[in-house]
Every structure is written in structure tokens, then in C-alpha cells.
Design a protein around this motif. Structure first.
Motif, short mmCIF file in Angstrom:
data_model
loop_
_atom_site.label_atom_id
_atom_site.label_comp_id
_atom_site.label_asym_id
_atom_site.label_seq_id
_atom_site.Cartn_x
_atom_site.Cartn_y
_atom_site.Cartn_z
N GLN A 161 0.97 -1.18 -0.02
CA GLN A 161 -0.01 0.09 -0.14
C GLN A 161 0.93 1.22 0.07
OE1 GLN A 161 -3.95 -0.47 2.18
NE2 GLN A 161 -2.55 -1.48 3.56
N PRO A 162 0.30 2.45 -0.21
CA PRO A 162 1.00 3.76 -0.32
C PRO A 162 1.47 3.99 1.02
CG PRO A 162 -1.04 3.82 -1.68
CD PRO A 162 -0.82 2.26 -0.98
N GLU A 163 2.37 5.01 0.99
CA GLU A 163 3.01 5.57 1.98
C GLU A 163 2.32 6.64 2.82
OE1 GLU A 163 6.95 6.09 1.27
OE2 GLU A 163 7.86 4.25 1.94
N ALA A 188 -0.81 0.65 -15.68
CA ALA A 188 -2.11 0.61 -14.84
C ALA A 188 -2.27 2.10 -14.31
CB ALA A 188 -2.07 -0.45 -13.84
N MET A 189 -1.17 2.57 -13.52
CA MET A 189 -1.16 3.98 -13.02
C MET A 189 -1.59 5.08 -14.02
SD MET A 189 1.87 3.81 -10.07
CE MET A 189 3.20 3.23 -11.01
N ALA A 190 -1.12 5.02 -15.09
CA ALA A 190 -1.31 5.94 -16.34
C ALA A 190 -2.69 6.00 -16.50
CB ALA A 190 -0.15 5.89 -17.39
N ALA A 191 -3.21 4.75 -16.52
CA ALA A 191 -4.62 4.40 -16.94
C ALA A 191 -5.66 5.20 -15.75
CB ALA A 191 -4.91 3.08 -17.33
N LEU A 208 7.32 1.50 -5.71
CA LEU A 208 6.44 2.20 -6.79
C LEU A 208 5.11 2.58 -5.99
CD1 LEU A 208 7.12 0.88 -10.52
CD2 LEU A 208 7.64 3.16 -9.22
N ALA A 209 4.61 1.38 -5.57
CA ALA A 209 3.41 1.42 -4.83
C ALA A 209 3.38 2.37 -3.65
CB ALA A 209 2.93 0.06 -4.37
N ARG A 210 4.32 2.22 -2.83
CA ARG A 210 4.55 2.94 -1.75
C ARG A 210 4.63 4.47 -2.05
NH1 ARG A 210 8.87 -1.32 0.71
NH2 ARG A 210 7.38 -2.71 1.58
N GLU A 211 5.49 4.74 -3.28
CA GLU A 211 5.78 6.23 -3.50
C GLU A 211 4.69 6.83 -4.48
OE1 GLU A 211 9.32 5.88 -5.68
OE2 GLU A 211 10.51 4.89 -3.66
N MET A 212 3.75 6.03 -5.14
CA MET A 212 2.86 6.72 -6.10
C MET A 212 1.55 6.73 -5.76
SD MET A 212 5.02 7.77 -8.48
CE MET A 212 4.07 8.28 -9.61
N GLY A 213 1.17 6.23 -4.62
CA GLY A 213 -0.36 6.18 -4.00
C GLY A 213 -1.12 5.41 -4.66
#
Length: 253
Positions: A161-163, A188-191, A208-213
Motif C-alpha cells: 500500500q502507499p505510504e 495501470a497507474m497511467a490509466a 512504486l506502490a509506496r511512492e506513487m499512491g
């Protein structure tokens, strides 16, 4: 009722259109068996266990997602490859395998069928060769979605999960791509996804998940890809009036 091997191959090819895809190995008939087919067995992977089960079921053909031959592999027929091929050839069983075409089919493929199981209605595609699916969702947060996925697939999943409070972010849009599609996370994030579901996770995706939300859920390669092969094989068998059975070979991966 029986049908020719050629007619069965044409039915699979017509449905899955393998020529549209750049893939990691040959799609279609990988091992030639008897010319007439009455009974099809489907499974996820052409393992020795599946082949032995197909022999016991008196199958004329096996339909799988993961076949025997992949780009760049050792071409020698020794060890496990020799054992699997020996069984297929000794019992005159045809092996049909479709990789990316089976992932991508809009109704019967792995991604479409995983969406059906999880209750998502896809309204967009994303990623290389449009393999990824995306849909509206309504979950309080990533943990709620992970619980939903794990409950329906009957297994524990890995959730990153995100931080900084992002773990409480509501999930309003979910994206997924079955199997080893962790490389689709950025697409997926870009979508616009709030969460991404696939089979596996590699080291970079956790950061990436932690940093990008955006939440990342790895639900198992086999677990996410066990629905497309039986859906396609049952569909074609029904059209051609052949017998079909799905054989589950458990796999923790």
C-alpha cells in the motif's frame, strides 16, 4: 462425436486470433497427436501431472495457457521435457497452447474471466498489446480490495500500500492483468488506477506502490490464470459437440 485435429485448431485460432500477437512462444498446436478428437481436457500448464491426468481421462487433446515451448529455452529434449513429450507421444495426445491470445480475449480470456470472478466490468484496456483491463470499483481502501480478492480466489494475497496515509485512499478504479504482469504497473497507474491486481510482484513494484499512491496486489500467477483455459475449451467444445473437462493441478505460485 469426433472432429478432425485441423478443424479443432481452426476453431481455436478463429476465436483467439494468435496472429495478432507478438508472443514468447508458439501458439496453437504444439504437439501433434491422433487426427480425430472426441474429448478435450483443459488446464493451466502442460505439466507432467496434467498430462498424466489427461491420459487417465482418455483425452484426445489438451488445451493449456502455458505450453511446452518458449523463446530462448534450451532446445534439447532431456529431463522434464523428454518425460512430458514421451507421455504425449506415447498416448497420441494433441497439445494446444495459447499464451497472450488467451490472456487477451475480451470475453473468455484470463483477464476477462478474472474480472468476472472478482465482479468487475471492464470499460477500458491498457498496456502493451492491450492486455490489461480496467474497471470502476468501490472499496474503502487497498486492504478491503485485497480481502475481496483473496476471499474469492481462496488464497492469501500480497498487498503493498502507499505510504503517508495513502493506505486509507478509497479505491474507485481498479486495473488488472493476470500472471506475471507486474511490469504493467506503471501503465495501470497511467490509466488512472487506484489499485492494480496481477499474479506476481517483483522488487521495484513495492517501491512504486509506496511512492506513487497506488495499491499493488499480487494474487498468484496460477490463481489469476486458472479461468481462461476452461472457458475457451468449454466454449469450443460446446460449439463442436465434443466432451470437455477442466483438470485443476494445484500450484501455490
Amino acid at each position: 462425436m469426433s472432429i478432425s485435429r485441423t478443424a479443432l485448431l481452426q476453431a481455436f485460432d478463429s476465436l483467439l486470433q494468435p496472429d495478432r500477437f507478438k508472443d514468447y512462444g508458439p501458439n496453437g498446436l504444439q504437439v501433434e497427436g491422433r487426427p480425430e478428437i472426441e474429448r478435450i481436457v483443459s488446464g493451466v500448464t502442460a505439466s507432467r501431472a496434467l498430462i498424466e491426468a489427461a491420459i487417465a481421462a482418455r483425452a484426445d487433446a489438451i488445451f493449456v495457457h502455458h505450453g511446452l515451448f518458449w523463446r530462448g529455452q534450451d532446445g534439447r529434449v532431456t529431463g522434464w521435457m523428454k518425460q512430458r513429450l514421451q507421455l504425449l507421444l506415447a498416448h497420441d495426445i494433441n497439445l494446444f497452447a495459447y499464451h497472450l491470445p488467451l490472456d487477451a480475449h475480451a470475453e473468455l480470456g484470463n483477464n476477462a474471466q478474472l474480472g468476472r470472478v472478482l465482479g468487475f466490468v471492464a470499460d477500458a484496456r491498457f498496456g502493451e498489446q492491450d492486455l490489461g483491463f480496467a474497471a470502476p470499483a468501490a472499496f474503502a481502501n487497498g486492504q478491503a480490495l485485497a480481502d475481496h480478492v483473496g476471499g474469492l480466489l481462496g488464497r492469501a494475497v500480497t498487498l503493498v500500500q502507499p505510504e503517508e496515509g495513502g493506505a486509507l485512499r478509497p479505491i474507485r478504479r481498479v486495473a488488472w492483468c493476470t500472471g506475471g504482469a507486474q511490469g504493467y504497473f506503471e501503465s495501470a497507474m497511467a490509466a488512472g488506477a487506484d489499485a492494480f491486481i496481477t499474479g506476481e510482484i517483483s522488487e521495484p513494484q513495492a517501491h512504486l506502490a509506496r511512492e506513487m499512491g497506488v495499491s499493488f496486489i499480487a494474487a498468484g500467477h496460477h490463481a489469476t490464470e486458472r479461468y481462461g483455459a476452461p472457458a475457451v475449451a468449454a466454449h469450443v467444445a460446446g460449439q463442436l459437440r465434443l466432451e470437455h473437462a477442466f483438470i485443476e493441478i494445484p500450484n501455490p505460485a
